[in-house]
Structures are given as C-alpha cells and as structure tokens.
Design a protein around this motif. Structure first.
Motif, PDB file in Angstrom:
ATOM      1  N   TYR A  66       0.818  -1.210   0.000  1.00 32.63           N
ATOM      2  CA  TYR A  66       0.000   0.000   0.000  1.00 32.63           C
ATOM      3  C   TYR A  66       0.856   1.267   0.000  1.00 32.63           C
ATOM      4  O   TYR A  66       0.542   2.247  -0.669  1.00 32.63           O
ATOM      5  CB  TYR A  66      -0.944  -0.003   1.213  1.00 32.63           C
ATOM      6  N   THR A  67       1.941   1.241   0.764  1.00 34.43           N
ATOM      7  CA  THR A  67       2.820   2.414   0.847  1.00 34.43           C
ATOM      8  C   THR A  67       3.369   2.795  -0.522  1.00 34.43           C
ATOM      9  O   THR A  67       3.488   3.968  -0.851  1.00 34.43           O
ATOM     10  CB  THR A  67       4.028   2.123   1.749  1.00 34.43           C
ATOM     11  N   HIS A  68       3.718   1.779  -1.291  1.00 34.83           N
ATOM     12  CA  HIS A  68       4.236   2.064  -2.627  1.00 34.83           C
ATOM     13  C   HIS A  68       3.162   2.694  -3.496  1.00 34.83           C
ATOM     14  O   HIS A  68       3.426   3.595  -4.273  1.00 34.83           O
ATOM     15  CB  HIS A  68       4.710   0.778  -3.307  1.00 34.83           C
ATOM     16  N   ARG A  69       1.959   2.176  -3.359  1.00 35.18           N
ATOM     17  CA  ARG A  69       0.866   2.726  -4.150  1.00 35.18           C
ATOM     18  C   ARG A  69       0.632   4.185  -3.799  1.00 35.18           C
ATOM     19  O   ARG A  69       0.624   5.050  -4.658  1.00 35.18           O
ATOM     20  CB  ARG A  69      -0.414   1.934  -3.896  1.00 35.18           C
ATOM     21  N   SER A  70       0.441   4.436  -2.510  1.00 34.01           N
ATOM     22  CA  SER A  70       0.070   5.799  -2.130  1.00 34.01           C
ATOM     23  C   SER A  70       1.225   6.776  -2.392  1.00 34.01           C
ATOM     24  O   SER A  70       0.994   7.966  -2.586  1.00 34.01           O
ATOM     25  CB  SER A  70      -0.394   5.861  -0.679  1.00 34.01           C
ATOM     26  N   GLY A  71       2.436   6.242  -2.435  1.00 30.15           N
ATOM     27  CA  GLY A  71       3.590   7.098  -2.720  1.00 30.15           C
ATOM     28  C   GLY A  71       3.642   7.626  -4.146  1.00 30.15           C
ATOM     29  O   GLY A  71       4.483   8.451  -4.484  1.00 30.15           O
ATOM     30  N   ARG A  72       2.719   7.135  -4.995  1.00 30.79           N
ATOM     31  CA  ARG A  72       2.681   7.647  -6.378  1.00 30.79           C
ATOM     32  C   ARG A  72       2.084   9.047  -6.420  1.00 30.79           C
ATOM     33  O   ARG A  72       2.211   9.749  -7.410  1.00 30.79           O
ATOM     34  CB  ARG A  72       1.812   6.753  -7.282  1.00 30.79           C
ATOM     35  N   THR A  73       1.365   9.422  -5.369  1.00 32.54           N
ATOM     36  CA  THR A  73       0.799  10.771  -5.355  1.00 32.54           C
ATOM     37  C   THR A  73       1.488  11.575  -4.244  1.00 32.54           C
ATOM     38  O   THR A  73       2.282  11.037  -3.495  1.00 32.54           O
ATOM     39  CB  THR A  73      -0.738  10.742  -5.158  1.00 32.54           C
ATOM     40  N   GLY A  74       1.186  12.866  -4.189  1.00 31.44           N
ATOM     41  CA  GLY A  74       1.810  13.698  -3.171  1.00 31.44           C
ATOM     42  C   GLY A  74       3.303  13.846  -3.384  1.00 31.44           C
ATOM     43  O   GLY A  74       4.076  13.937  -2.441  1.00 31.44           O
ATOM     44  N   ARG A  75       3.731  13.834  -4.635  1.00 32.72           N
ATOM     45  CA  ARG A  75       5.161  13.985  -4.917  1.00 32.72           C
ATOM     46  C   ARG A  75       5.498  15.438  -5.181  1.00 32.72           C
ATOM     47  O   ARG A  75       4.625  16.252  -5.424  1.00 32.72           O
ATOM     48  CB  ARG A  75       5.521  13.150  -6.153  1.00 32.72           C
ATOM     49  N   ALA A  76       6.777  15.707  -5.139  1.00 32.49           N
ATOM     50  CA  ALA A  76       7.297  17.032  -5.482  1.00 32.49           C
ATOM     51  C   ALA A  76       6.549  18.150  -4.741  1.00 32.49           C
ATOM     52  O   ALA A  76       6.178  19.162  -5.320  1.00 32.49           O
ATOM     53  CB  ALA A  76       7.212  17.251  -7.001  1.00 32.49           C
ATOM     54  N   GLY A  77       6.320  17.931  -3.467  1.00 32.18           N
ATOM     55  CA  GLY A  77       5.739  18.967  -2.625  1.00 32.18           C
ATOM     56  C   GLY A  77       4.241  19.175  -2.801  1.00 32.18           C
ATOM     57  O   GLY A  77       3.664  20.057  -2.184  1.00 32.18           O
TER      58      GLY A  77
END
Ligand code: ADP
Ligand code: MG
Length: 606
Positions: A326-337
């Motif tokens: 799940y962490t990998h999935r949710s890490g696709r959003t909320g990038r670059a500030g």
C-alpha cells in the motif's frame, strides 16, 4: 554536512553532480554516503520512494570500484525492468567522468546473448533483475565471484514479488566478505529476515519514520458491496472532474478489464500490466505523461517505474495482497511537494485491513461516503461553470454573433445560461438521477472465526464452493485453505469459511474470484486424481447456486453464458442504472463531440 563535497566525493563525481543540477544531498544521501565511503560495512537504509536512494548507493559504489579493472565489482538487484533501466541510466550519468566505466543492465525480455557480450567487454557494475540474473549465472554467462559491493534496491518490493529464492541463489555466488547495502521503503518481516541472513552487523539508517508514508498524502476509504466496486470507481472519478490518477488492481486480468470498461464508458483510461508488450506499455505511459490518459489502471508490478508528478489521486480498486505494498501505491501521489489523496474502495470483508494499514503508515484513514448522484451533478455543474468562466474567448465567433443574437433575441440571460449548461449537464443528470446509494454501514456484520462474513444472513458478496477432497485426502481446514490460496494465488484472507468433511469440503471466496476459481480447477489434477470444484448450493455463496456435483456438463455452462453475465454485472452498472441512462447506454456519455470538448476531456478523446 551540507554539500556533496563535504560528504567526501571525488572531483569526477562532483562534476557530474553539478551537471545534473543536484544542489545539496537529500537526507538519505547525507546519511548513507559518508558511512559507505568511510567504512567497509553492510547497511540497511529505509527511505520512501523519491528520496534519492539511487544516488545514495550509486555515488559510493562509483567512488569505490576500480574503473581501471574490467572485473565485475558491483551488483545492483532491482525488482523490475523499468527500475533496472532507470538505475543503469542514473549510474551512467553519475559516472560520466569516470573514465573506463562500464555499467550493464541485465533484465528479461531482451537478448541474453547481447547482455552477456556487454558484460564480457568488462562491466565493473551490473544492474539486474533477479530472474534474468539467475538465468545468466546458471548459463555461466556472468562471473560475480569477485563482487565487492552488492545492493538490494527496493528490497521489500523484490520480496513481495517472490524473488526471495532467486536473491538467495544469486548471493550464494558472491564472496562472503563483500558488503551488502539494502535499500527499502518499508521494513516488513521478510526484509528483516533477509537482512539477518545475508548481512553482517549492518548499520541502519532511517529517513522519516519507519514505514511512514508521505505525509502530504491523505488516506480515505469507501465501504461498498464488492459488486458495486466499479460503480464506486466511476463515481469517485466523476466527483473529481480534474482527476489524474493511478488505479491499482490486484491482477493483470482485473487491470485490463477495469481499463476496458472505463474506456467503453467514455473515460480516458489506459491499462498498464505485464501482459502488454514493452511497446504498448511505453505508449500508455507516454499518453499518461501527456495527460491524454486521466486514469491509468495498473498492477503493482507494472506501476513500480512510474515517476509522474502531479498525480492527484491513487485509487485502490482492490487492496494489495501484501498490505505493505500500500505504501508504494500511495507514494505515487503527493510527490514534489504537492498534496495527494489515496482512496481505497473496500468491501466489508476487507475493512479490517484498513486498521493494519493505518499501523503501517502511522496515519489515520478518513471513512468517506461515495458521493451520491446529486453531489456529483453539482460538482460537474460547478466545474463546467468555472471552466466556462476561465475560457479564453475565441474571436472567430465574432462574425457569427449577429446570427446567434438573432436566434436568442427573446431569451433572457438566466434562461440562456440554463439552456447552455443543460447541453452538457443533462447527460450527468439523467445518469445519476435516482441512482442508488452505494454506501453500506460498517459494523453490521458478525465477526466469525474467519473474519466477519455472515454466510447465513443473506449476504451476497461471497461465493461458496464444493470441492471433492477432504480429510481422507489428508486435508484439515487449515491445510486446505493453504492449498487453495497457493493454487489460486490468493492472499491471506481471500479464502474463508473452509470446512472439511471426510471426502469433500466447502470454502468461500469473494464473488469476484469466482471465475478464477472455477477456471483454475477445470480439468485439474492433484496427486494423480481429478479435483473438482463447483459452486455449492449449500449456504451462503449467493444467488445462483446451481452446482450439482455432476461434473463436465455443468462446467460447460459456466464457460458460456454464465460468465458473460458476470462480466456485465461487474462492469457496466446495475440494470436499473442502465435503464435510466440516456440513449440506453450505461454511462453519461457525450451525446456528440463538439460543445465543450475541453470541459470533459476524458469523454471526448476516445
Ligand atoms: P528513490 O530511489 O528513493 O525512489 P531516486 O533515486 O529515483 O529516488 O531519485 C528520485 C529523483 O530525485 C531522481 O529524478 C533523481 O535524479 C533526483 N535526485 C536524487 N538526488 C537528488 C538531489 N540531491 N538533488 C536533486 N535531485 C535529486
Ligand atoms: Mg529507487
């Protein structure tokens, strides 16, 4: 320490860093690089995606290897072809002033002889996926007996993908006294076990809290009946007109199916999974990057390489088998500030998993309701109003203004606005008018031994099966459950209510898995005898019992019409929704293509 120079890197690397425009080390780099440069040590580094891990192991490895030798000294293992290529490129950029450096990528789906030839020319560093690497070792195309540094990148993901044995095997061909550097976003038990087994007193660094996901991501879950999953997905999308999202499914098949249904329903969607050719995948990714695709439906494996910023939503159409994923999935959003939302569509049987995920990400979920038709209509209407308000005027229209004015001479402004908006809005209104509420209440189910499915109480989202093996075949409920999970490739809790009798047994899965279960056990032999699985009339499974235990004929029925019905049910909405929608279709489709092309890109770009 604030600069790369302070970290102790040599001038060739510093020059490359300047060229790359890296101004200062990221946290994981600031922590890892000095340790790796100064000592010969094993290392476990935990840091989220996007924190600069490649350079954290890449710079020290480049600094430490001897480029004047042609011996292979460094081995980097990574889970997917995409990542393997990405790391190889980065390493080449970092090492562009290291004269004589040769970095070779080793991955499946491309000529093994070409790769072997590149290595023969003298590759100091090999970046590989485990499967292909093992293949090469077995064919003696590569010599890693002099490796001094090995990196396990995305270790958690490699283990999730079942590479544990390959990794063990590969490392057994490397010297005992090499250093191993393990990089991972999360630290599930399996990773800890690997660290213990292969590493020698590793130093440990952690960036952010252990296993914590990016905090500018908020997490929401939506509780619906399993059969309403697809409807829920569409509503979530319609309620977010500017959505730019990755939608995760568990299997390649579901991924393909959801994408196809979305496309058929007029959304700009695309599928990304391992059954597509590399060329097809590249095309889909290109359209996604260009935002021609608003909804990218992907498997976990295929999505690993995605480094697209601006993703507004991650939607978990199904939860992953391993909740760590799940962490990998949710890490696709909320990038670059930026901020992002990770949404999970869950059925009752999975809702417990939310609690476990909360523990892992150390963040709470909001339980939210799937928006109802009126909400969606309002959002769409206001979005349209805003777009019109912000639209730049095309003065080509000026010359037609007189004729248009003449036509509307008797129409006042309010009426004009209403008519104007109705062109677009009626489609949504007709579709969602009187649409049903998809939300179900939490806590209305008993929590039996197998996790809260009441199979007597008229619940319909699981299917009960009969299987013709039992205790006389050496099964008890636990071993049968394990057997079924393994056979079907299902997760921990996906097979439930397992009851073994002497010569037969029963079990349940969610309805969604039904086709897979029946297909898997068609003409299936276990220890020399045919194993037969049928949908059981016995309690629970749901509406369509039908399974007498009379073998072949019944199965043919399943392959035919029954399956097709299932597909419709899962894809294009409930019958009543379909009847209500305009033009007899299942979706709020554009009636024609022109009026507000830019306001509904996903419906016009088909
Ligand atoms: P991870 O492996 O942790 O997911 P990557 O190593 O792929 O992260 O790096 C993510 C992005 O950040 C890459 O595009 C990389 O070039 C860039 N990057 C890495 N280190 C720095 C830095 N110190 N300054 C600026 N950008 C960086
Ligand atoms: Mg990485």
């Amino acid at each position: 320490m604030s600069t790369f120079k302070d970290l102790g890197l040599n001038d060739d690397l510093l020059q490359a860093i300047t060229d790359l425009g890296f101004e200062k080390p990221s946290e994981v780099q600031a922590k890892a690089i000095p340790i790796l440069l100064e000592s010969e040590t094993d290392l476990v580094a935990l840091a989220q995606t996007g924190t600069g891990k490649t350079a954290a192991f890449g710079f020290p490895m480049l600094e430490k290897i001897d480029v004047s030798s042609r011996t292979t000294q460094g081995l980097i293992l990574s889970p997917t072809r995409e990542l393997c290529l990405q790391i190889t490129n980065e390493m080449k950029l970092y090492g562009k002033y290291c004269k004589g450096l040769n970095v070779v990528a080793v991955y499946g789906g491309s000529s093994i002889t070409d790769q072997a030839r590149d290595i023969k020319r003298g590759a100091q560093i090999i970046v590989a996926t485990p499967g292909r690497m093992k293949d090469m070792i077995n064919r003696r195309l590569v010599d890693i007996s002099k490796i001094q540094y090995s990196v396990l990148d995305e270790a958690d993901e490699m283990l999730n993908m079942g590479f544990k044995e390959d990794i063990t095997d590969i490392l057994s061909h490397t010297p005992e006294d090499k250093n191993t550097w393990l990089f991972s976003a999360t630290m599930p038990r399996e990773v800890a076990t690997i660290a213990k087994k292969f590493m020698n007193n590793p130093q440990e660094i952690t960036v952010g809290k252990k296993n914590e996901s990016t905090s500018n991501v908020s997490h929401e879950y939506y509780l619906v009946n399993a059969r309403d999953r697809y409807q829920a997905l569409k509503r979530l999308s319609d309620a977010n007109p500017d959505i730019f999202s990755v939608i995760f499914c568990r299997t390649k098949r579901d991924t393909q199916k959801v994408a196809e249904n979305l496309i058929e329903d007029g959304y700009s969607a695309g599928a990304l999974h391992g059954d597509l050719s590399q060329n097809q995948r590249d095309l889909v990714m290109k359209s996604f990057r260009n935002k021609q695709i608003q909804m990218l439906v992907a498997t976990d494996v295929a999505a690993r390489g995605i480094d697209v910023d601006d993703i507004t939503h991650v939607i978990n159409y199904q939860l992953p088998d391993e909740i760590e994923t799940y962490t990998h999935r949710s890490g696709r959003t909320g990038r670059a500030g930026k901020t992002g939302v990770s949404m999970v569509i869950v059925s009752k049987s999975e809702v417990r998993k939310i609690k476990s995920i909360e523990r892992i990400i150390n963040q709470k979920f909001d339980k939210k309701d799937i928006p109802d038709g009126a909400d969606i209509c309002e959002v769409q209407l206001m979005s349209l109003a805003n777009k019109i308000h912000n639209t730049e005027i095309n003065h080509e229209i000026d010359k037609h203004l007189d004729s248009i004015n003449e036509l509307f001479a008797d129409t006042d402004k309010d009426e004009l606005i209403k008519k104007f908006f109705s062109v677009e809005f009626t489609r949504f209104f007709n579709y969602y008018n009187k649409s049903k509420n998809l939300n179900i209440a939490e806590g209305s189910f008993d929590s039996g031994r197998d996790g809260g499915r009441d199979f007597r109480g008229g619940k319909n989202d699981s299917t009960r099966y009969f299987i013709n093996v039992g205790s006389k075949d050496g099964f008890d409920w636990m071993s049968l459950k394990d057997f079924l999970k393994e056979q079907l490739g299902l997760g921990r809790d996906d097979v439930f209510k397992v009851e073994t009798k002497e010569s037969f047994s029963f079990f349940n899965t969610e309805n969604e898995a039904k086709e897979k279960v029946l297909a898997h056990f068609t003409d299936f032999k276990h220890e020399g005898r045919f194993v037969n699985v049928e949908v059981s009339e016995n309690r629970g499974g749901g509406r369509r019992g039908g399974g007498r235990r009379d073998g072949g004929k019944r199965r043919d029925d399943r392959r035919g019409g029954g399956r097709r019905d299932d597909r419709k049910g899962a894809s294009s909405g409930s019958r009543s929704d379909r009847r209500r929608s305009d033009g007899g279709g299942s979706k709020p489709r554009r009636s024609d293509s022109s009026e507000f092309g830019s306001s509904r890109p996903r419906r016009s770009r088909r």
